[in-house]
Design a protein around this motif. Structure first.
Motif, short mmCIF file in Angstrom:
data_model
loop_
_atom_site.label_atom_id
_atom_site.label_comp_id
_atom_site.label_asym_id
_atom_site.label_seq_id
_atom_site.Cartn_x
_atom_site.Cartn_y
_atom_site.Cartn_z
N ALA A 278 0.86 -1.18 -0.08
CA ALA A 278 0.13 0.04 -0.08
C ALA A 278 0.94 1.27 -0.01
CB ALA A 278 -0.81 0.12 1.19
N VAL A 279 0.43 2.22 -0.41
CA VAL A 279 1.15 3.47 -0.67
C VAL A 279 0.34 4.61 -0.46
CG1 VAL A 279 2.65 4.98 -2.15
CG2 VAL A 279 2.69 2.86 -2.50
N VAL A 280 0.77 5.51 0.42
CA VAL A 280 -0.10 6.61 0.98
C VAL A 280 0.78 8.01 0.79
CG1 VAL A 280 -1.10 8.16 2.87
CG2 VAL A 280 -1.30 5.34 2.67
N GLU A 281 0.44 9.10 0.03
CA GLU A 281 1.15 10.13 -0.44
C GLU A 281 0.34 11.33 0.29
OE1 GLU A 281 1.25 9.30 -4.61
OE2 GLU A 281 3.42 8.91 -4.17
N LEU A 282 1.51 12.07 0.89
CA LEU A 282 1.09 13.42 1.17
C LEU A 282 1.82 14.42 0.82
CD1 LEU A 282 -0.08 11.41 3.82
CD2 LEU A 282 -0.05 13.81 4.84
N ASN A 283 1.51 15.95 0.73
CA ASN A 283 2.32 16.86 0.20
C ASN A 283 2.51 17.83 1.57
OD1 ASN A 283 3.74 19.14 -0.68
ND2 ASN A 283 2.65 18.95 -2.48
N ALA A 284 4.14 17.81 2.17
CA ALA A 284 4.22 18.46 3.01
C ALA A 284 3.57 19.90 3.13
CB ALA A 284 5.70 18.52 3.64
N GLN A 285 3.81 20.43 2.09
CA GLN A 285 3.30 21.90 1.90
C GLN A 285 1.87 22.10 2.46
OE1 GLN A 285 5.52 24.06 0.98
NE2 GLN A 285 4.13 25.79 1.46
N ASP A 286 0.89 21.23 2.18
CA ASP A 286 -0.32 21.19 2.57
C ASP A 286 -0.69 20.93 4.01
OD1 ASP A 286 -0.79 21.31 -0.27
OD2 ASP A 286 -1.15 19.29 -0.36
N ILE A 287 0.14 20.54 4.73
CA ILE A 287 -0.01 20.11 6.22
C ILE A 287 -0.03 21.11 6.98
CG2 ILE A 287 0.92 18.57 8.09
CD1 ILE A 287 1.97 16.73 6.08
N GLN A 288 -1.24 21.35 7.83
CA GLN A 288 -1.62 22.43 8.98
C GLN A 288 -1.02 22.07 9.99
OE1 GLN A 288 -4.08 25.22 7.68
NE2 GLN A 288 -3.43 24.31 5.70
N PRO A 289 -0.71 22.91 11.18
CA PRO A 289 -0.38 22.34 12.43
C PRO A 289 -2.10 21.53 13.00
CG PRO A 289 0.23 24.72 12.43
CD PRO A 289 -0.67 24.36 10.97
N GLN A 290 -1.72 20.60 13.44
CA GLN A 290 -2.90 19.66 13.78
C GLN A 290 -3.62 19.54 15.06
OE1 GLN A 290 -4.19 17.15 11.11
NE2 GLN A 290 -3.05 18.88 10.01
N VAL A 291 -4.61 19.84 15.38
CA VAL A 291 -5.33 19.42 16.77
C VAL A 291 -6.39 18.38 16.69
CG1 VAL A 291 -6.45 20.71 18.73
CG2 VAL A 291 -5.11 22.08 16.90
N THR A 292 -6.56 17.38 17.59
CA THR A 292 -7.31 16.49 17.47
C THR A 292 -8.47 16.98 18.65
OG1 THR A 292 -6.46 15.45 19.72
CG2 THR A 292 -5.56 14.59 17.72
N TRP A 293 -9.62 16.76 18.08
CA TRP A 293 -11.08 17.36 18.75
C TRP A 293 -11.49 16.28 19.55
CZ3 TRP A 293 -15.45 14.74 17.81
CH2 TRP A 293 -15.39 13.87 16.59
N GLY A 294 -11.14 14.91 19.48
CA GLY A 294 -12.06 13.87 20.00
C GLY A 294 -11.30 12.81 20.51
N THR A 295 -11.64 11.51 20.68
CA THR A 295 -11.12 10.51 21.82
C THR A 295 -10.37 9.34 20.98
OG1 THR A 295 -13.36 9.38 21.75
CG2 THR A 295 -12.98 10.94 23.27
N SER A 296 -10.21 9.97 19.71
CA SER A 296 -9.26 8.95 18.91
C SER A 296 -8.25 9.86 18.32
CB SER A 296 -10.22 8.12 18.27
OG SER A 296 -9.24 7.40 17.06
N PRO A 297 -6.82 9.44 17.94
CA PRO A 297 -6.08 10.10 17.37
C PRO A 297 -6.64 10.61 15.84
CG PRO A 297 -4.76 8.65 18.53
CD PRO A 297 -6.10 8.15 18.61
N GLU A 298 -7.42 9.72 15.14
CA GLU A 298 -8.04 9.84 13.98
C GLU A 298 -8.80 11.22 13.82
OE1 GLU A 298 -9.60 6.18 12.66
OE2 GLU A 298 -11.58 6.71 13.56
N MET A 299 -9.36 11.42 15.23
CA MET A 299 -10.39 12.74 15.09
C MET A 299 -9.60 14.06 15.07
SD MET A 299 -12.97 11.20 17.84
CE MET A 299 -13.96 9.47 17.44
N VAL A 300 -9.00 14.26 14.30
CA VAL A 300 -8.04 15.43 14.20
C VAL A 300 -8.43 16.15 12.94
CG1 VAL A 300 -6.50 14.08 12.59
CG2 VAL A 300 -5.72 15.67 14.11
N VAL A 301 -8.17 17.68 13.13
CA VAL A 301 -8.34 18.52 12.02
C VAL A 301 -7.13 19.57 12.10
CG1 VAL A 301 -10.99 18.69 11.89
CG2 VAL A 301 -9.70 20.09 13.60
#
Ligand code: SF4
Lengths: 470, 212
Positions: A278-301
């Motif tokens: 499997a391959v997942v790709e991200l562009n570093a330029q698009d990444i904002q400082p992240q903050v989780t809002w919920g009770t699992s690390p995937e609940m993040v914006v």
């Protein structure tokens, strides 16, 4: 010869024997702490078995140790059950001749901080520990993963682990990170994309320009959180950054052995053309400082974002999950992250307690003060040596002047097994890795962020975008 | 280790995804240096109304009547039915220890976290992965019928419902064999001592720095 992934190389070079797709792999480094080892040593004793190779083990108490005054040593641990656990580790290590950095040794610290710091984690090794964040050590081009207590006992007795090979995932992050965006934000952005089960059954290799540009501290932060994406192991290929970090550390090879080691370590990367499942790709330029809002690390914006609304959930199960998370976190859909005020701040844990993390946070708080609504802001260095280094650089003074408490090293409020915890309903900006219900204290509400973001939130009293914060 | 072959047992539904190990057994109970006695504190924060600490008399604590495992109809359940990514989070084997001590021998879910899944087998427990639609159907069936039981056969790798419907599941051959026979991993590996020693000699020659 077929092109191999780094994971293939590491796994294959440790196979003792293999049958029906299940391998016995040899373990080079075994890290031990007080919580997951007592039952393993007890099992060994009951079965009258010996430790196979004692010099592969390095032990340290970290989860239970107090982060305040330690002048009276282990005897001074107020909680008698915690004290017994630390004492039991000391006794087991003494009995079996295991090297241990005891509570008041300056080298003591969080197990995943001290391994690399001592050069006890080296490229090409298999590294295990009875702790899921063992994935941290993969930053060195090592195959490192967490194991349960039965497996701790198994490794103590046989130096081996029964393993099936995982699938290989490549997470490629190209481009350059924006200023103020860190390895922690990459980790959270990846988890936001794949989900906390996205990496289940995989070993993740992180690659790409943005990864190459990270320091070892940043790489450790990233691999540390591979487990939060469901992957038991995260790995990064060896390069000059890796080798320069290791050189001269106490457990690192010396003289002629050093040259031979470096020569081998240089081969620890995925071959051109190696196949990933499997391959997942991200562009570093698009990444904002992240903050989780919920009770699992995937609940993040991203910090510019809002608590998502139910119509954005992918299915019924997720809707139910989010509904529970709103209630637990005391948040409503569509609340902007920047409007969320906090009660406590925790800078520490095996994710973000290394010298580079403390430096970055100190820059943000320098000359400022924590907001009046912030009841407690803690800095807990990852090890005694990180603490000493930070004090030499005057970072402790910057934090203390800004209203932070400067503590002794350990896991502390990452899992709140010692006295450092959230009270019910309290909200925390935390540089740790898990925002599960009750993780930092029953009823406590955790928002995962980078050290810079935690520092900025401490000063502002609510989440703010560290890129524009001054 | 105790062998597992077959089980006919009452099913309890825990309708949540991503149940983490902190929820299964909160950290304050990890201070114990023993392997047993974690059952009364399984799901502690959901199960009781007060805050639990080690050493408390759990029989005197107030149960949360809304928590599903406290409902009279699920008392004595030995099969836990739950959702995806069960057991995510830490490597603490205290999680399977607590579930086992509570009375569960089988956990059925649409997926498990790797370390937890692995830890179950070390303790004579069987984690079963079924497709999400099968899990959905079982949730409906369990809530629809008091006393709903499932029949689990590890040898045949099937889950059978009371009306005779069967679901097959996958399990690794070696794990299956060890579980069916209650074999002890360490004992088995010790039989390979000569191979381990031979590997070690070769490995030391190639990378002597690993052994100093
Ligand atoms: S700092 Fe937190 S995540 Fe890391 S080892 Fe300690 S408790 Fe585990």
């Amino acid at each position: 010869m077929a092109a191999k992934t780094l994971y293939d190389k590491l796994f294959d070079s440790h196979i003792v024997t293999e049958e029906n797709g299940t391998a016995l792999i040899y373990i080079d480094r075994h890290l031990v702490h007080e919580v997951t080892s007592p039952q393993a040593f007890e099992g060994l004793k009951l079965a009258n078995r010996k430790v196979w190779r004692v010099n592969s083990i390095l032990a340290v108490p970290d989860h239970n140790v107090p982060t305040t005054n330690r002048s009276t040593g282990v005897a001074g641990i107020a909680d008698s059950i915690s004290r017994l656990q630390v004492q039991t580790l000391d006794e087991n290590c003494a009995e079996y001749g295991v090297t241990e950095f005891k509570m008041n040794d300056v080298r003591q610290g969080i197990v995943h901080v001290i391994g690399p710091e001592q050069g006890a984690t080296l490229p090409g090794m298999t590294v295990v520990c009875g702790d899921s964040h063992t994935s941290t050590h993969g930053a060195f081009g090592a195959l490192a993963h967490g194991i349960g207590t039965s497996e701790v006992e198994h490794v103590l007795a046989t130096q081996c682990l029964v393993q099936k090979k995982s699938k290989a995932m490549l997470v490629r992050v190209e481009g350059t990170l924006q200023k103020g965006v860190t390895a922690k934000d990459i980790a959270l952005a990846v988890i936001g994309k794949t989900g906390t089960a996205g990496g289940t059954g995989y070993a993740i290799e992180f690659a790409g320009l943005a990864i190459r540009a990270l320091s070892m501290e940043g790489r450790m932060t990233l691999c540390n959180m591979a487990i939060e994406a469901g992957a038991r192991a995260g790995i990064i290929a060896v390069d000059d950054t890796t080798i320069n970090y290791i050189k001269g550390r106490p457990f690192a090879p010396k003289a002629a052995q050093w040259d031979a080691a470096v020569k081998y370590w240089r081969t620890l990367h995925s071959d051109v053309g190696a196949k990933f499942d499997a391959v997942v790709e991200l562009n570093a330029q698009d990444i904002q400082p992240q903050v989780t809002w919920g009770t699992s690390p995937e609940m993040v914006v991203g910090v510019d974002g809002k608590v998502p609304s139910l119509d954005m959930a992918k299915n019924e199960v997720q809707r139910a999950d989010w509904t529970r998370a709103y209630t637990y976190m005391g948040l409503q859909a569509n609340t902007p992250m920047s409007e969320i005020t906090i009660d406590k701040v925790f800078i520490g844990s095996c994710t973000n307690s290394r010298i580079e993390d403390l430096r970055a946070a100190s820059v943000v708080v320098k000359g400022k003060h924590i907001a009046p609504n912030v009841k407690l802001a803690l800095v807990v260095p990852g090890s005694g040596l990180v603490k000493a280094q930070a004090e030499q650089e005057g970072l402790d003074k910057i934090f203390i002047a800004a209203g932070f408490e400067w503590r002794e090293p350990g896991c502390s409020m990452c899992l709140a097994m010692n006295a450092d915890k959230l009270a019910p309903g309290e909200r925390c900006a935390s540089t740790s890795n898990r925002n599960f219900e009750g993780r930092q204290g029953q009823g406590g509400r955790t928002h995962l962020v980078s050290p810079q973001m935690a520092a900025a939130a401490a000063v502002a009293g609510h989440f703010v975008d560290v890129r524009t914060f001054s | 280790m105790q062998a597992f072959t077959r089980l006919n047992g009452l099913v309890a539904p825990l309708d949540r995804a991503n149940v983490d190990t902190d929820a299964i057994i909160p950290k304050q109970f990890l201070k114990s240096i023993k392997r047993s006695g974690f059952g009364p504190n399984a799901f502690d924060e959901w199960r009781y109304l007060d805050h639990g600490e080690p050493g408390m008399d759990n029989s005197k604590r107030k149960l949360n009547p809304d928590f599903v495992l406290n409902k009279p109809r699920y008392q004595g359940a030995s099969i836990l039915l739950t959702r995806e990514n069960f057991g995510c989070g830490s490597s603490r084997e205290h999680a399977p220890w607590a579930l086992e001590d509570f009375g569960f021998k089988v956990i059925v879910a649409s997926s498990f976290a790797d370390i937890f899944y692995n830890n179950c087998f070390k303790n004579g427990m069987l984690p079963i992965v079924l497709p999400a639609h099968a899990v959905d159907a079982l949730f409906d069936a369990v809530s629809g019928q008091v006393g709903y039981q499932l029949n689990i056969d590890l040898e045949k790798q099937i889950v059978m419902t009371p009306d005779g419907k069967t679901y097959t599941f996958e399990v690794d051959k070696v794990r299956k064999h060890n579980l069916l026979n209650g074999l002890d991993d360490i004992g088995l590996t010790m039989q390979q001592q000569n191979k381990i020693k031979a590997f070690e000699t070769k490995h030391k020659l190639a990378q002597p720095w690993l052994f100093s």
